[in-house]
Design a protein around this motif. Structure first.
Motif, short mmCIF file in Angstrom:
data_model
loop_
_atom_site.label_atom_id
_atom_site.label_comp_id
_atom_site.label_asym_id
_atom_site.label_seq_id
_atom_site.Cartn_x
_atom_site.Cartn_y
_atom_site.Cartn_z
N GLY A 139 43.18 -5.41 -27.97
CA GLY A 139 43.98 -4.18 -28.01
C GLY A 139 43.73 -3.22 -26.85
O GLY A 139 44.24 -2.10 -26.88
N THR A 140 42.95 -3.62 -25.84
CA THR A 140 42.78 -2.72 -24.68
C THR A 140 43.31 -3.41 -23.43
O THR A 140 43.42 -4.65 -23.39
CB THR A 140 41.29 -2.34 -24.44
N LEU A 141 43.56 -2.61 -22.41
CA LEU A 141 44.05 -3.17 -21.15
C LEU A 141 42.98 -4.07 -20.52
O LEU A 141 43.31 -5.11 -19.94
CB LEU A 141 44.45 -2.02 -20.20
N LEU A 142 41.74 -3.68 -20.66
CA LEU A 142 40.66 -4.52 -20.12
C LEU A 142 40.69 -5.92 -20.77
O LEU A 142 40.61 -6.94 -20.07
CB LEU A 142 39.30 -3.83 -20.35
N ASP A 143 40.84 -5.97 -22.08
CA ASP A 143 40.92 -7.27 -22.77
C ASP A 143 42.15 -8.04 -22.30
O ASP A 143 42.09 -9.26 -22.12
CB ASP A 143 40.98 -7.06 -24.28
N ALA A 144 43.27 -7.30 -22.10
CA ALA A 144 44.51 -7.98 -21.70
C ALA A 144 44.35 -8.62 -20.33
O ALA A 144 44.82 -9.74 -20.10
CB ALA A 144 45.67 -6.99 -21.69
N TRP A 145 43.67 -7.96 -19.41
CA TRP A 145 43.44 -8.56 -18.08
C TRP A 145 42.55 -9.80 -18.20
O TRP A 145 42.83 -10.82 -17.60
CB TRP A 145 42.75 -7.56 -17.15
N ILE A 146 41.47 -9.65 -18.99
CA ILE A 146 40.54 -10.78 -19.11
C ILE A 146 41.28 -12.00 -19.64
O ILE A 146 41.13 -13.12 -19.15
CB ILE A 146 39.34 -10.39 -20.01
N GLU A 147 42.15 -11.75 -20.61
CA GLU A 147 42.90 -12.87 -21.20
C GLU A 147 43.90 -13.44 -20.19
O GLU A 147 43.96 -14.65 -19.98
CB GLU A 147 43.63 -12.37 -22.45
N ALA A 148 44.66 -12.54 -19.55
CA ALA A 148 45.71 -13.01 -18.63
C ALA A 148 45.11 -13.75 -17.44
O ALA A 148 45.67 -14.73 -16.95
CB ALA A 148 46.54 -11.82 -18.13
N PHE A 149 43.97 -13.30 -16.95
CA PHE A 149 43.37 -13.94 -15.76
C PHE A 149 42.34 -15.00 -16.15
O PHE A 149 41.54 -15.43 -15.32
CB PHE A 149 42.71 -12.89 -14.86
N ARG A 150 42.33 -15.36 -17.42
CA ARG A 150 41.42 -16.39 -17.95
C ARG A 150 39.97 -16.13 -17.51
O ARG A 150 39.26 -17.01 -17.03
CB ARG A 150 41.85 -17.77 -17.50
N GLY A 151 39.59 -14.86 -17.61
CA GLY A 151 38.20 -14.51 -17.34
C GLY A 151 37.83 -14.38 -15.86
O GLY A 151 36.69 -14.08 -15.53
N ASP A 152 38.80 -14.60 -14.94
CA ASP A 152 38.51 -14.50 -13.50
C ASP A 152 38.04 -13.07 -13.17
O ASP A 152 38.83 -12.13 -13.12
CB ASP A 152 39.78 -14.86 -12.71
N GLU A 153 36.73 -12.96 -12.94
CA GLU A 153 36.10 -11.64 -12.81
C GLU A 153 36.66 -10.85 -11.62
O GLU A 153 36.85 -9.64 -11.70
CB GLU A 153 34.60 -11.85 -12.64
N GLU A 154 36.92 -11.55 -10.51
CA GLU A 154 37.43 -10.86 -9.31
C GLU A 154 38.74 -10.15 -9.61
O GLU A 154 38.94 -9.00 -9.23
CB GLU A 154 37.69 -11.88 -8.19
N ARG A 155 39.63 -10.86 -10.27
CA ARG A 155 40.96 -10.28 -10.51
C ARG A 155 40.87 -9.11 -11.48
O ARG A 155 41.56 -8.11 -11.31
CB ARG A 155 41.92 -11.35 -11.07
N VAL A 156 40.01 -9.24 -12.48
CA VAL A 156 39.86 -8.12 -13.43
C VAL A 156 39.25 -6.93 -12.71
O VAL A 156 39.70 -5.79 -12.86
CB VAL A 156 38.97 -8.52 -14.63
N ARG A 157 38.25 -7.18 -11.88
CA ARG A 157 37.59 -6.11 -11.12
C ARG A 157 38.60 -5.33 -10.28
O ARG A 157 38.59 -4.11 -10.22
CB ARG A 157 36.50 -6.76 -10.25
N ASP A 158 39.51 -6.04 -9.59
CA ASP A 158 40.48 -5.38 -8.72
C ASP A 158 41.38 -4.43 -9.51
O ASP A 158 41.65 -3.30 -9.09
CB ASP A 158 41.35 -6.40 -7.99
N GLN A 159 41.83 -4.90 -10.67
CA GLN A 159 42.74 -4.05 -11.47
C GLN A 159 41.99 -2.89 -12.10
O GLN A 159 42.47 -1.76 -12.15
CB GLN A 159 43.44 -4.86 -12.57
N MET A 160 40.78 -3.18 -12.56
CA MET A 160 40.01 -2.15 -13.25
C MET A 160 39.66 -1.01 -12.29
O MET A 160 39.81 0.18 -12.62
CB MET A 160 38.74 -2.80 -13.81
#
Ligand code: HEM
Length: 433
Positions: A222-243
Motif C-alpha cells: 500500500g505504499t509507493l515504496l512497496d509499489a516500486w520494489i514490486e514493479a522493479f522486482r527488487g532492483d535496488e538501483e531503480r528503487v533508489r533513483d525514484q525514491m
C-alpha cells in the motif's frame, strides 16, 4: 539553409536591456528579476548569451505552454551529465518517453486526492509538533520548521516510514543533496561541479538502501515504496533513483511554499488576521480536515499568491534533442532551454502590481497559462495534490494556534535547489494555544 535558421533564431537582447537587467540584479539581489528586463526588451523567447553560458529563455504564457506540451518530445527533460542527472540517475524527473510514462503509471495512484486524505491527521500532527516546540515570543527560522514538516509528511505518506524518527536523521543528509544540485559554477562548466560533499551524499545513499532492503525483507504493502520494489522486482538501483527523486522534488518544494506563505502573512498582518478569523469561524479549535476546510476562499488566494510570487521551482530546464519549432522560432539542436516561471508570474503586462502580495487577485479566477507553478505537459508535477492538501491543513493549523510577526526587514529569496527564503530569515511566534 544556415541563413534560414538564423532568421528564425530567437533574438538577443540589446545592450540597453542587459544594462537594465544588471541594474535590476543589483537592486533586487536576484538574477531572476533581471530576466524580466531582458524579456521586456527582447520578447517572450530570447537568447541569453553570457561568457561561458548560453541558453534560450522562454517567458511567455503561450510559448511556455508550447515548450512544455507540444514540443515536449523535442525539448527533453535532461540529457546533460550535470549534478541533477548524476544525483537522480534514472529518476522520473530526468527521464523522457516510454520509461518516463511507465514511471508515472506506477506513481500516479498514490497521488490521487482521495487516496491522500487518509494522511490528513499525520499532516496536522506534523504541524502540531513544530508549534508545540515554539515558546511564545520565540524567533524561529520558519523554513527549517516547514522543511521538517514536509519531510515527515512525505516519508509517512509515500513510503510508510515513520516521519518524526526518520526525518531528523535524513534532513541534514538531504541538505547536502540540495547543495549538490543547486545552481552554481557548474552551470558555466561541468568541471566546476561541487565536490567535497561525498560524505553526506554517501550516507544518504546508504540510508536509502537500508530502507529499501528492510522493506524488501518485510513488505508493508500500500505504499509507493512497496509499489516500486514490486514493479522493479527488487532492483535496488531503480528503487533508489525514484525514491531519491521523490524525496528531493517532494519535500523542499512544499517546505518553501509553506515558509513563504507564513513569511508573507507575517509581513501582511491584515491579510493574516482575515484568514485567521475565517479559520476560527469555520473550525474553532477543531482539528483541520479536508472536509472542514472545503471552499474556504480566504485561504485559497493566499496559497496561490505565495506560489505566484515565489514559485519553488522558478526555472525549468530543458535541452533541445533536435532542432525544435517553437511558434515563430527555431530552437537549435543542443540548445539549453530555460523556462522561467518566475518571470511569467511577475510580468507587469500580465499582472497588476506584479511584485505585490494581493491574494484577492485569485478570486477573479481564470489564470490560464500565466500561472504555472506546477509546470505543464508530461512532466507536470505529480505531487501537486499532496502539496495542496498539506498546505491547506498546515496553514489552517498554524493560523489556529499561532500568530506570525516579522523579525526580518525585507524577505529575500535565495536560488538554491528551490526558491527558498534566505537562510537565517526569522519570524516571531505568538502562541495562541
Ligand atoms: C509547492 C509544491 C510543489 C511545486 C511548486 C512543484 C513544482 C513542480 C514543477 C514545476 C515540476 C515540473 C518540473 C519540470 O517540468 O521540469 C514538478 C515535477 C515533479 N514534482 Fe513537484 N512540486 C511541488 C511538490 C511536489 C511534491 C509534494 C512531490 C512529491 C511528493 C513532487 C514530486 C514531483 C516529481 C516526482 C516531479 C517530476 C514529474 C515528472 O517528471 O513526471 N512535487 N514539480
Amino acid at each position: 539553409m544556415k541563413g534560414k535558421i538564423d532568421r528564425r533564431a530567437p533574438p538577443v537582447p540589446s545592450v540597453g536591456s542587459y544594462l537594465r537587467a544588471l541594474a535590476m540584479r543589483l537592486r533586487s539581489g536576484t538574477w531572476l528579476d533581471a530576466l524580466e528586463a531582458l524579456r521586456a526588451g527582447a520578447g517572450d523567447v530570447f537568447r541569453l548569451e553570457l561568457p561561458s553560458f548560453r541558453a534560450i529563455v522562454i517567458a511567455g504564457p503561450a510559448s511556455i505552454r508550447t515548450a512544455l506540451v507540444e514540443a515536449a518530445s523535442c525539448l527533453r527533460s535532461r540529457v546533460d551529465p550535470d549534478p541533477v542527472v548524476r544525483l537522480f540517475r534514472a529518476g522520473i524527473l530526468v527521464m523522457d518517453g516510454a520509461e518516463h510514462a511507465y514511471l508515472r503509471r506506477i506513481a500516479s495512484p498514490f497521488f490521487r486526492p482521495a487516496a491522500l486524505e487518509r494522511f490528513a491527521p499525520a499532516m496536522v500532527r506534523a504541524a502540531d509538533r513544530q508549534i508545540e516546540a515554539w515558546a511564545d515570543g520565540a524567533q524561529v527560522e520558519i523554513a527549517e520548521a516547514t522543511r521538517t514538516i514536509a519531510l515527515e509528511v512525505l516519508l509517512e505518506a509515500l513510503f510508510g516510514i515513520p516521519g518524526p524518527t526518520e526525518a531528523s536523521q535524513l534532513i541534514h543528509l538531504l541538505r547536502a543533496a540540495h547543495a549538490y544540485i543547486s545552481p552554481g559554477p557548474w552551470l558555466f562548466h561541468p568541471a566546476l561541479s561541487v565536490s567535497g560533499r561525498e560524505g553526506p551524499l554517501q550516507e544518504l545513499e546508504q540510508a536509502l538502501r537500508d530502507h529499501i532492503r528492510r522493506r524488501r525483507a518485510s513488505p508493508k504493502g500500500g505504499t509507493l515504496l512497496d509499489a516500486w520494489i514490486e514493479a522493479f522486482r527488487g532492483d535496488e538501483e531503480r528503487v533508489r533513483d525514484q525514491m531519491l527523486t521523490m524525496l528531493i522534488a517532494g519535500h523542499d518544494t512544499v517546505a518553501a511554499w509553506l515558509a513563504w506563505t507564513l513569511i508573507l502573512l507575517a509581513a501582511h498582518p491584515a491579510v493574516q488576521e482575515r484568514a485567521r478569523a475565517a479559520v476560527d469561524e469555520r473550525l474553532g479549535r477543531d482539528t483541520p480536515s479536508p472536509k472542514a476546510l472545503r471552499g474556504l476562499e480566504e485561504l485559497e488566494g493566499i496559497g496561490w499568491e505565495a506560489l505566484r510570487l515565489y514559485p519553488p521551482i522558478p526555472v525549468l530546464n530543458r535541452r533541445a534533442a533536435a532542432s525544435c519549432a517553437l511558434g515563430e522560432w527555431t530552437i537549435p539542436a543542443g540548445a539549453r532551454v530555460m523556462i522561467s516561471l518566475y518571470t511569467l508570474h511577475r510580468r507587469p503586462d500580465l499582472w497588476a502590481e506584479p511584485h505585490a502580495f494581493r491574494p484577492e487577485r485569485f478570486r477573479e479566477g481564470g489564470m490560464g497559462s500565466r500561472f504555472l507553478p506546477f509546470g505543464a505537459g508530461p512532466h507536470t508535477c505529480i505531487g501537486a495534490p499532496l502539496a495542496r492538501l498539506e498546505w491547506w491543513l498546515v496553514v489552517a493549523r498554524m493560523l489556529q494556534r499561532a500568530v506570525f510577526e516579522p523579525a526580518f526587514s525585507a524577505p529575500r529569496p535565495r536560488m538554491g535547489a528551490t526558491l527558498e527564503p534566505t537562510p537565517g530569515l526569522l519570524v516571531r511566534i505568538r502562541r495562541r494555544w
